[in-house]
Design a protein around this motif. Structure first.
Motif, short mmCIF file in Angstrom:
data_model
loop_
_atom_site.label_atom_id
_atom_site.label_comp_id
_atom_site.label_asym_id
_atom_site.label_seq_id
_atom_site.Cartn_x
_atom_site.Cartn_y
_atom_site.Cartn_z
N GLY A 1 0.81 -1.21 0.00
CA GLY A 1 0.00 0.00 0.00
C GLY A 1 0.84 1.26 0.00
O GLY A 1 2.03 1.23 -0.30
N TYR A 2 0.22 2.35 0.38
CA TYR A 2 0.91 3.64 0.37
C TYR A 2 1.29 4.07 1.78
O TYR A 2 1.23 5.24 2.12
N TYR A 3 1.67 3.08 2.56
CA TYR A 3 2.19 3.36 3.90
C TYR A 3 3.70 3.59 3.81
O TYR A 3 4.35 3.20 2.85
N GLY A 4 4.25 4.21 4.84
CA GLY A 4 5.69 4.46 4.85
C GLY A 4 6.15 4.91 6.22
O GLY A 4 5.37 5.49 6.99
N LEU A 5 7.40 4.62 6.52
CA LEU A 5 7.98 5.09 7.79
C LEU A 5 8.00 6.60 7.87
O LEU A 5 7.83 7.18 8.94
N TYR A 6 8.23 7.25 6.72
CA TYR A 6 8.46 8.69 6.70
C TYR A 6 7.25 9.39 6.09
O TYR A 6 6.95 9.23 4.91
N SER A 7 6.56 10.18 6.89
CA SER A 7 5.33 10.82 6.44
C SER A 7 5.58 11.87 5.37
O SER A 7 4.65 12.25 4.64
N GLU A 8 6.83 12.35 5.23
CA GLU A 8 7.14 13.34 4.21
C GLU A 8 7.60 12.69 2.90
O GLU A 8 7.91 13.40 1.93
N GLN A 9 7.65 11.37 2.86
CA GLN A 9 8.00 10.69 1.61
C GLN A 9 6.83 10.81 0.64
O GLN A 9 5.67 10.68 1.03
N LYS A 10 7.14 11.04 -0.63
CA LYS A 10 6.08 11.17 -1.64
C LYS A 10 6.08 9.97 -2.58
O LYS A 10 7.13 9.52 -3.03
N ILE A 11 4.89 9.45 -2.86
CA ILE A 11 4.71 8.42 -3.87
C ILE A 11 4.24 9.14 -5.13
O ILE A 11 3.10 9.61 -5.20
N LEU A 12 5.11 9.26 -6.10
CA LEU A 12 4.75 10.00 -7.32
C LEU A 12 3.98 9.15 -8.32
O LEU A 12 3.10 9.65 -9.02
N TYR A 13 4.32 7.87 -8.40
CA TYR A 13 3.64 6.98 -9.35
C TYR A 13 3.03 5.80 -8.62
O TYR A 13 3.62 5.26 -7.67
N SER A 14 1.85 5.41 -9.06
CA SER A 14 1.14 4.29 -8.46
C SER A 14 1.98 3.02 -8.45
O SER A 14 2.78 2.78 -9.36
N LYS A 15 1.78 2.19 -7.42
CA LYS A 15 2.45 0.91 -7.35
C LYS A 15 1.78 -0.14 -8.22
O LYS A 15 2.35 -1.21 -8.45
N LEU A 16 0.57 0.13 -8.68
CA LEU A 16 -0.22 -0.87 -9.38
C LEU A 16 -0.32 -0.65 -10.88
O LEU A 16 -0.61 -1.58 -11.63
N PRO B 1 1.06 2.35 -14.28
CA PRO B 1 1.87 3.54 -14.61
C PRO B 1 1.02 4.81 -14.62
O PRO B 1 0.65 5.32 -15.67
N GLN B 2 0.70 5.28 -13.42
CA GLN B 2 -0.18 6.44 -13.27
C GLN B 2 0.40 7.40 -12.24
O GLN B 2 0.81 6.99 -11.15
N PHE B 3 0.43 8.67 -12.58
CA PHE B 3 0.96 9.71 -11.69
C PHE B 3 -0.08 9.99 -10.60
O PHE B 3 -1.23 10.31 -10.88
N ILE B 4 0.34 9.86 -9.32
CA ILE B 4 -0.61 10.08 -8.23
C ILE B 4 -0.15 11.18 -7.26
O ILE B 4 -0.97 11.83 -6.65
N ASP B 5 1.16 11.37 -7.08
CA ASP B 5 1.72 12.45 -6.29
C ASP B 5 1.05 12.59 -4.93
O ASP B 5 0.35 13.54 -4.66
N ARG B 6 1.29 11.64 -4.05
CA ARG B 6 0.70 11.67 -2.72
C ARG B 6 1.74 11.29 -1.68
O ARG B 6 2.69 10.55 -1.97
N LYS B 7 1.56 11.80 -0.47
CA LYS B 7 2.45 11.44 0.61
C LYS B 7 2.04 10.09 1.21
O LYS B 7 0.89 9.69 1.11
N THR B 8 3.00 9.43 1.83
CA THR B 8 2.70 8.14 2.45
C THR B 8 1.82 8.34 3.66
O THR B 8 1.78 9.41 4.27
N LYS B 9 1.14 7.28 4.02
CA LYS B 9 0.24 7.31 5.19
C LYS B 9 1.02 6.90 6.44
O LYS B 9 1.97 6.16 6.38
#
Length: 431
Positions: A406-421, A423-431
């Motif tokens: 999922g879009y969880y992460g240790l670091y809340s300021e980390q950004k997920i720019l592309y979906s893991k599922l 090739p789509q740009f999503i630009d969101r921070k981790t949960k």
């Protein structure tokens, strides 16, 4: 004919002139980053070696004087006071370094001595924390300020901060390849700053060897039970194990974030919050009757890789580290995550038909990937930690953990720019 020949010669000369300009420009940039990376590698490597030696001293002193554990709440109050006096947020840590690279926020030099002193104090008094997160902050703070003194522009400032992150990680953990890629991969998932590849690699390699020369070490383990032949049933087992590691990665992130939030919600005073958190760690350590969960826990990781771990070990470490880091003690999350993954794999690998030692190695790297969202780093980490045995099998489990965590992460300021599922740009921070 003569005019056409002159035009051709003129075009060739212009092309050669442009090529020469590009070569001179590239050569100048290359030489400049050689200098910067060498400086960062030497400085951060030396500081990292000193940090490593002091953390070893803290662990040995804590083992020699078990009563130091009772001072953990008082150490927490001192840490909160230190950060308040230094006018720095107590909980930012590695998140601040990630933000400084992505948005070019200035990193105060005072962060370096602050993280150095308070991390040692946390380890000395038995906080359940790691060290690599602190090393990343230490290296990022030092290199960021070196870049400021050199009057680097916006883009070069980001690159030199990444060099420091890589150098700090490599100096302390002894995995320069993984450290180099981690600094580039962890900032914005899906987009890597490839322009930083050369300086990050050079800085981390130099820092690693400087640390070795000054008494540091290299982290490596010997696995047993690694499959020599790949068969369909083995692949099914690995896929199932990867799915479970992905779920565990999400659980780790949720627990890490929520325990700290709960403490701060119900105990808003930072001094009281960190003192009570430290007291809880002390009481839990006494109830458990072991000091295995205090400090980073490298000895427990070594036992897990040898195939020895209790069923509850991973969860106890998860809770104690979440409390320690969540209330404001300093250190890092990376080694505790490796601890969690290794002990989970060693304890539960048999349920998947995997040898405990092999499953411990898989768990270490897969859970690390799931919480940091850094699959390439995780594959390189598997190579450097375990010597490349059956690396493709590690890569399979790591890839599954990355995709399904999922879009969880240790670091809340980390950004997920592309979906893991897809090739789509999503630009969101981790949960």
């Amino acid at each position: 004919m003569e005019s056409e020949r002159r035009k051709a010669i003129g075009g060739l000369l212009r092309m050669l002139h442009g090529l020469g300009y590009r070569v001179r420009r590239s050569g100048g940039v290359f030489l400049r980053w050689c200098v910067f990376a060498v400086v960062i590698g030497l400085v951060v490597g030396a500081v990292g070696a000193a940090f490593h030696r002091m953390l070893e001293w803290a662990g040995e002193t804590r083992a020699a004087y078990p009563w130091l554990l009772y001072l953990l709440p008082f150490a927490g109050v001192f840490i909160a006071f230190w950060y308040r006096r230094a006018d720095m947020p107590l909980e930012r840590g590695t998140n601040f370094i990630l933000t400084s690279v992505r948005e070019n926020h200035p990193v105060r030099l005072r962060l370096a001595p602050s993280i150095f002193v308070t991390s040692i104090l946390t380890h000395l008094c038995g906080g359940s924390a790691g060290r690599e997160g602190a090393a990343i902050q230490l290296g990022g703070a030092i290199s960021g300020n070196i870049g400021h003194w050199m009057r680097l522009d916006d883009k070069d400032s980001r690159t030199i901060t990444m060099c420091g992150m890589a150098a700090g990680f490599a100096a302390l953990f002894g995995t320069p390849l993984a450290a180099s890629v981690f600094a580039m991969e962890v900032i914005s998932v899906g987009v890597m700053y490839y322009a930083a590849l050369f300086p990050c690699v050079l800085a981390s390699v130099i820092a690693h060897y400087v640390a070795l020369a000054l008494g540091g070490g290299t982290t490596a383990f010997a696995l047993s039970g690694v499959p020599q032949e790949v068969e369909p049933l083995l692949l099914v087992k690995l896929v199932l194990f990867g799915v479970v590691c992905a779920v565990l990665s999400a659980v780790v992130c949720i627990v890490f974030h929520h325990i700290g939030h709960l403490f701060k919600k119900y105990i808003p005073n930072p001094y009281l919050c960190i003192a009570i958190g430290g007291l809880v760690v002390v009481l839990m350590s006494l109830l458990l009757g072991t000091r295995d969960y205090n400090g980073a826990g490298m000895e427990v990781i070594e036992r897990a890789v040898a195939g020895e771990a209790e069923y509850t070990t991973f969860f106890i470490k998860l809770v104690l580290t979440a409390i320690t880091i969540g209330v404001g003690y300093k250190g890092g999350e990376i080694v505790p995550v490796l601890f969690i993954g290794a002990t989970f794999g060693a304890a539960y690998g048999g349920f998947f038909g995997l040898a405990p030692s092999f499953a411990a190695g898989l768990g270490m790297t897969a859970v690390f990937c799931g919480v940091t969202n850094a699959p390439l780093t995780s594959i390189l980490l598997a190579f450097e930690l375990f010597g490349g045995q059956s690396l493709a099998l590690f890569a399979l489990v790591i890839a599954i953990s990355y995709m399904l965590s999922g879009y969880y992460g240790l670091y809340s300021e980390q950004k997920i720019l592309y979906s893991k599922l897809r090739p789509q740009f999503i630009d969101r921070k981790t949960k």
